[in-house]
Design an enzyme around this catalytic site. Structure first.
Site, PDB file in Angstrom:
ATOM      1  N   GLU A 161      62.612  18.641  -2.005  1.00 31.53           N
ATOM      2  CA  GLU A 161      62.098  17.211  -2.314  1.00 31.53           C
ATOM      3  C   GLU A 161      62.961  17.063  -3.719  1.00 31.53           C
ATOM      4  O   GLU A 161      63.240  17.882  -4.528  1.00 31.53           O
ATOM      5  CB  GLU A 161      60.786  17.045  -2.624  1.00 31.53           C
ATOM      6  CG  GLU A 161      60.549  15.706  -3.213  1.00 31.53           C
ATOM      7  CD  GLU A 161      58.918  15.468  -3.312  1.00 31.53           C
ATOM      8  OE1 GLU A 161      58.482  14.391  -3.575  1.00 31.53           O
ATOM      9  OE2 GLU A 161      58.128  16.402  -3.311  1.00 31.53           O
ATOM     10  N   GLU A 262      51.766   8.240  -0.999  1.00 33.83           N
ATOM     11  CA  GLU A 262      51.693   8.993  -2.278  1.00 33.83           C
ATOM     12  C   GLU A 262      51.938   8.124  -3.585  1.00 33.83           C
ATOM     13  O   GLU A 262      52.601   8.331  -4.295  1.00 33.83           O
ATOM     14  CB  GLU A 262      52.947  10.177  -2.229  1.00 33.83           C
ATOM     15  CG  GLU A 262      52.428  11.083  -3.229  1.00 33.83           C
ATOM     16  CD  GLU A 262      53.576  12.319  -3.355  1.00 33.83           C
ATOM     17  OE1 GLU A 262      53.184  13.587  -3.089  1.00 33.83           O
ATOM     18  OE2 GLU A 262      54.877  12.017  -3.685  1.00 33.83           O
TER      19      GLU A 262
END
Length: 282
Positions: A161, A262
């Site tokens: 990520e 998220e």
């Protein structure tokens, strides 16, 4: 709050991150709360921030809470230090943190496998003052190859990520190209081909990236997508990101995987932070 069109929302598969939503509740109560809000899938950062190898009863209790709630675990982070907080990632940090990351690999992989989870995320780790970045990158590659092997053993993909520079100034992967370069290096070094890009549209937007271009270039290498609006990291509709349009671009580019929610609920209970999403699409 503006919401997604029912027809558009129905084309997505949404999973709730229980490490940032429903945090007003104890960990073991969050899966049931997500189910009560209408969701069938959840994801988690590594929940035991002080322990890469928690005692078996702790693992069993969380597994039971997820199973009893009737939700599916779709993603799990490997141990990454203190999240949320200043310590973002452990695998490139020489010494004890790197060893803690390695100790966690099989524990996290086995826990994920026991719940049918097929995505494991490995945060790269901050730069450390006084340590050669090249040394950290070499350590990161070594540990990411180990992580790829642990994920492959249980039939999972390894996610890598990019974060954003304002919130994580010592984290080196702060662009989509930087993260995808590491994905390619890991796949080449491991020979497994199971490393994939985690495309977090919030982080990339804060970095000022051209999101349509990112989607066009990297959708084929993407293993998971996460969203929050920007600015503020709130629910869709609280900022200015055209998230419905961007997810539509991802679908057209061939991405048909989960979309992780998220974002922060703000000053309201998490159960009230999904009014942008029709219940039948959860």
């Amino acid at each position: 709050m503006p919401g997604f069109a029912r027809s558009t929302a129905a084309e997505q598969r949404f999973t709730v991150n229980l490490s940032i939503l429903f945090t007003e509740l104890p960990l073991l109560e969050r899966p049931a709360a997500a189910a009560a809000a209408g969701f069938t899938a959840v994801e988690l950062w590594w929940p035991w921030v002080d322990s890469p190898t928690p005692a078996q009863p702790s693992l069993d209790a969380l597994r039971g809470a997820i199973t009893d709630a009737g939700v599916r675990l779709t993603g799990l982070n490997f141990y990454a230090g203190q999240l949320p907080g200043p310590d973002r990632g452990a695998l490139s940090v020489p010494g004890e943190e790197s060893e803690r990351f390695r100790a966690n690999l099989d524990v996290a992989a086995d826990f994920a496998h026991s719940l049918g989870c097929r995505s494991l995320n490995a945060l790269y780790g901050n730069r450390v003052a006084g340590t050669d970045p090249a040394e950290q990158d070499a350590l990161a590659l070594e540990n990411l190859v180990r992580a790829a092997a642990a994920a492959d053993r249980v039939g999972a993909v390894l996610l890598i990520e990019a974060l954003n520079a304002p919130e994580s100034p010592r984290y080196p992967l702060v662009s989509a190209p930087a993260a995808v370069t590491v994905v390619d290096r890991v796949n080449e070094a491991s020979g497994l081909g199971n490393a994939r890009f985690l495309m977090d549209l919030y982080h990339l937007s804060v970095n000022g990236e051209d999101l349509p271009s990112v989607i066009e270039r990297y959708a084929s290498k993407t293993g998971h997508v996460q969203i929050a609006d920007s600015p503020g990291r709130g629910a869709p509709g609280t900022g200015s990101l055209p998230l419905e349009e961007l997810l539509g671009r991802l679908r057209k580019a061939g991405y048909d995987g989960w979309v992780g929610l998220e974002y922060k609920a703000g000053d309201r209970p998490s159960s009230e932070a999904f009014d942008w999403l029709p219940r039948e699409a959860r």
